[in-house]
Design a protein around this motif. Structure first.
Motif, PDB file in Angstrom:
ATOM      1  N   ALA A 172     167.018  29.915  94.267  1.00 17.02           N
ATOM      2  CA  ALA A 172     167.377  29.088  95.421  1.00 17.02           C
ATOM      3  C   ALA A 172     166.522  27.830  95.378  1.00 17.02           C
ATOM      4  N   THR A 173     167.158  26.682  95.266  1.00 19.36           N
ATOM      5  CA  THR A 173     166.438  25.409  95.200  1.00 19.36           C
ATOM      6  C   THR A 173     167.139  24.391  96.096  1.00 19.36           C
ATOM      7  N   ALA A 174     166.475  23.251  96.306  1.00 21.54           N
ATOM      8  CA  ALA A 174     167.084  22.169  97.089  1.00 21.54           C
ATOM      9  C   ALA A 174     166.551  20.845  96.594  1.00 21.54           C
ATOM     10  N   LYS A 175     167.410  19.841  96.623  1.00 22.28           N
ATOM     11  CA  LYS A 175     167.034  18.468  96.319  1.00 22.28           C
ATOM     12  C   LYS A 175     167.304  17.617  97.553  1.00 22.28           C
ATOM     13  N   PHE A 176     166.338  16.757  97.907  1.00 17.56           N
ATOM     14  CA  PHE A 176     166.434  15.979  99.134  1.00 17.56           C
ATOM     15  C   PHE A 176     166.735  14.518  98.837  1.00 17.56           C
ATOM     16  N   ASP A 177     167.564  13.925  99.684  1.00 19.49           N
ATOM     17  CA  ASP A 177     167.752  12.485  99.675  1.00 19.49           C
ATOM     18  C   ASP A 177     166.612  11.830 100.458  1.00 19.49           C
ATOM     19  N   GLY A 203     160.664   7.618 103.039  1.00 19.69           N
ATOM     20  CA  GLY A 203     161.550   7.106 102.004  1.00 19.69           C
ATOM     21  C   GLY A 203     160.994   7.243 100.608  1.00 19.69           C
ATOM     22  N   SER A 204     159.836   7.871 100.492  1.00 16.98           N
ATOM     23  CA  SER A 204     159.142   7.924  99.205  1.00 16.98           C
ATOM     24  C   SER A 204     159.381   9.249  98.485  1.00 16.98           C
ATOM     25  N   PRO A 205     159.080   9.281  97.179  1.00 20.94           N
ATOM     26  CA  PRO A 205     159.151  10.549  96.450  1.00 20.94           C
ATOM     27  C   PRO A 205     158.198  11.602  97.002  1.00 20.94           C
ATOM     28  N   ASP A 206     157.117  11.172  97.672  1.00 21.61           N
ATOM     29  CA  ASP A 206     156.170  12.137  98.219  1.00 21.61           C
ATOM     30  C   ASP A 206     156.827  13.034  99.255  1.00 21.61           C
ATOM     31  N   PHE A 207     157.645  12.438 100.143  1.00 27.68           N
ATOM     32  CA  PHE A 207     158.314  13.267 101.149  1.00 27.68           C
ATOM     33  C   PHE A 207     159.329  14.196 100.501  1.00 27.68           C
ATOM     34  N   LYS A 208     160.097  13.670  99.545  1.00 24.68           N
ATOM     35  CA  LYS A 208     161.092  14.516  98.887  1.00 24.68           C
ATOM     36  C   LYS A 208     160.419  15.684  98.174  1.00 24.68           C
ATOM     37  N   ALA A 209     159.310  15.420  97.510  1.00 29.83           N
ATOM     38  CA  ALA A 209     158.591  16.494  96.822  1.00 29.83           C
ATOM     39  C   ALA A 209     158.073  17.515  97.824  1.00 29.83           C
ATOM     40  N   LEU A 210     157.544  17.043  98.965  1.00 27.35           N
ATOM     41  CA  LEU A 210     157.035  17.956  99.994  1.00 27.35           C
ATOM     42  C   LEU A 210     158.143  18.852 100.529  1.00 27.35           C
ATOM     43  N   ALA A 211     159.311  18.261 100.830  1.00 27.62           N
ATOM     44  CA  ALA A 211     160.416  19.039 101.380  1.00 27.62           C
ATOM     45  C   ALA A 211     160.960  20.033 100.362  1.00 27.62           C
ATOM     46  N   GLU A 212     161.049  19.613  99.098  1.00 23.70           N
ATOM     47  CA  GLU A 212     161.543  20.520  98.062  1.00 23.70           C
ATOM     48  C   GLU A 212     160.566  21.662  97.816  1.00 23.70           C
ATOM     49  N   GLN A 213     159.270  21.387  97.911  1.00 29.76           N
ATOM     50  CA  GLN A 213     158.286  22.453  97.796  1.00 29.76           C
ATOM     51  C   GLN A 213     158.412  23.450  98.944  1.00 29.76           C
ATOM     52  N   ALA A 214     158.808  22.960 100.114  1.00 26.92           N
ATOM     53  CA  ALA A 214     159.005  23.869 101.240  1.00 26.92           C
ATOM     54  C   ALA A 214     160.124  24.866 100.948  1.00 26.92           C
ATOM     55  N   ASP A 216     161.103  25.715  97.890  1.00 30.09           N
ATOM     56  CA  ASP A 216     160.592  26.585  96.827  1.00 30.09           C
ATOM     57  C   ASP A 216     159.714  27.688  97.401  1.00 30.09           C
ATOM     58  N   GLY A 217     158.963  27.351  98.460  1.00 33.45           N
ATOM     59  CA  GLY A 217     158.064  28.331  99.044  1.00 33.45           C
ATOM     60  C   GLY A 217     158.765  29.497  99.702  1.00 33.45           C
ATOM     61  N   VAL A 218     160.013  29.302 100.112  1.00 34.89           N
ATOM     62  CA  VAL A 218     160.755  30.401 100.748  1.00 34.89           C
ATOM     63  C   VAL A 218     161.907  30.864  99.861  1.00 34.89           C
ATOM     64  N   SER A 219     161.900  30.459  98.580  1.00 34.27           N
ATOM     65  CA  SER A 219     162.987  30.822  97.671  1.00 34.27           C
ATOM     66  C   SER A 219     163.155  32.330  97.575  1.00 34.27           C
TER      67      SER A 219
END
Length: 458
Positions: A172-177, A203-214, A216-219
């Motif tokens: 289970a993964t997710a990619k964020f806009d 709007g930065s890659p930092d937020f997208k990475a943070l949200a995607e890690q979230a 991943d953490g509940v995958s």
């Protein structure tokens, strides 16, 4: 000074990947059982084992509320970390996800499915602020309040298993806009603060990475909840003992699965025999009886339904014995073929074609074995069958003198004469030149020639 706290609540909503949230579409599963009898291999009656018009869709809707809450809790925790953007901190965060993301299911190779859904987000947040006006921080009531909308693309992999539960979640993964930010009570310098501090972060890659890690953490939790929701469907689609999965496909919002018997080992007590004949005036086998090849094969299972390659399993059987019986004939015996089962017999003359050069081109004399006195269809020994005779037939191929590409292609292939399996070996299919245009039929080649046993045929 900076304000150390604020009272404005924050709301985070992940919505579907579509422009507007819609209910998850129905997606079902159907399983059929194929019957098969080796004595009539072309027949494979099927019965419906289970039909759940919305079995997969129901499972996805059932698991979503728990997954929704888990993702929200994880995102709130990550977004509440102190000093996240420019030293400022979000707090009092609330989160909500789409109640009905539009799940879609597609095939992923031979043994898998992919569940996808656009899951969107809306965040309404308060933030601490730097000294904005004459070196004095804003009071709590004037803290900036803003919202963030974002779209996540959720992707859940399902595996079709050959043993155990039919469907199992594996990833289970997710990619964020990039997020979109909007102010609520901001004017003047406060609006400039939000635009300059938080808008770049979301709007930065930092937020997208943070949200995607979230995500991943509940995958693992998502996977477990998907498996639990699929349990009723898995319990309904269980093949009878002794059957295996033959094929699966996704069509018309259905996962269709076929079960049936695995390939069977054929009996090998059968014998097929006959005579190979030719006209000595027109043909002399260069290697005597060794110039001929016969090969038997049997179908060992049904034609698999819902499979990318609907080719039935088969097995080569039998050992060929040949014996010279005088000018123009050889006797043959195929021993160890399947008794009681239809045996498909492929035949071939191994001698290369004879090429006769002429002023207007070359003439190629090609030889093939054709059934003689019988249809050339399958032979079914019970346990022995005789009179399956063959006769050498001669075909002529004239290649015009003009060297066109198609003619060169024909010449490159005629060294390996081919027998058309769809015509039961009763006629040779050879290249032909018609009005200087090459016409080539290309059936499958005969399998490798089996070993020829010593000649001991009475």
């Amino acid at each position: 000074m900076k304000s150390q706290a604020c009272s404005t609540a924050c709301l985070l909503v992940l919505s579907a990947l579509a422009a507007s949230p819609v209910a998850a579409a129905d997606f079902g599963a159907r399983a059929v059982l194929q019957g098969w009898d080796p004595r009539t291999p072309d027949q494979s009656p099927s019965t419906v084992l289970a039909d759940r018009p919305d079995g997969i869709g129901d499972a996805l809707r059932q698991m979503w509320p728990d997954v929704q809450a888990k993702i929200c809790a994880t995102l709130v925790a990550k977004l509440g970390v102190g000093g996240l953007a420019g030293g400022e901190t979000l707090h009092d965060i609330q989160c909500r996800l789409d109640d009905a993301p539009p799940f879609d299911v597609i095939g992923a190779g031979r043994d898998g499915l992919r569940v996808t859904a656009p899951v969107g987000a809306y965040l309404e947040a308060s933030s601490t602020t730097p000294d904005l006006v004459l070196g004095v921080g804003l009071g709590r009531d004037a803290d900036p309040r803003f919202s963030i909308a974002v779209t996540a693309h959720l992707d859940i992999a399902l595996a079709l298993q050959s043993a155990g539960p039919l469907l199992r979640a594996t990833r289970a993964t997710a990619k964020f806009d990039a997020a979109r930010i909007d102010s609520h009570n901001l004017t003047g310098d406060v609006l400039a603060f939000v635009v300059g501090t938080w808008a770049p972060f979301f709007g930065s890659p930092d937020f997208k990475a943070l949200a995607e890690q979230a995500i991943d953490g509940v995958s693992a939790d998502i996977i477990g909840r998907v498996d639990g929701a699929l349990a009723p469907l898995n319990a309904a689609i269980v093949p009878p003992p002794g059957n295996v999965r033959l094929g699966a496909r996704v069509r018309n919002r259905y996962l269709e699965i076929a079960f049936g018997p695995p390939p069977r080992l054929p009996p090998t007590q059968g014998t097929v025999s006959g005579t190979l004949r030719w006209d000595p005036a027109t043909f002399t086998p260069r290697k005597g009886c060794a110039s001929f090849a016969l090969r038997a094969s049997v179908q060992t299972g049904p034609v698999p339904m819902f499979a990318p390659d609907p080719t039935p399993p088969s097995r080569t059987v039998g050992v060929l014995q040949l014996a010279d019986t005088g000018p123009g004939s050889c006797a043959y015996v195929l021993q160890g073929v399947a008794d009681g089962w239809p045996n498909a017999i492929a035949s071939q003359v191994l001698d290369p074609p004879v090429v006769r050069a002429g002023t207007s081109g070359d003439t190629h004399v090609i030889y093939a074995l054709a059934a003689d006195g019988w249809s050339g269809a399958n032979a079914t020994p019970v346990p022995a069958i005789t009179g399956r005779d063959y006769r050498v037939r001669t075909s002529m191929l004239h290649t015009p003198g003009e060297r066109i590409d198609a003619v060169r292609d024909v010449r490159s292939r005629i060294a390996d004469p081919l027998v058309d399996p769809d015509r039961s070996n009763d006629a040779l299919v050879v290249p032909a030149i018609v009005h200087d245009r090459a016409v080539q039929q290309r059936p499958a080649p005969l399998p490798a020639t089996p070993a020829v046993a010593p000649a001991r045929i009475p």
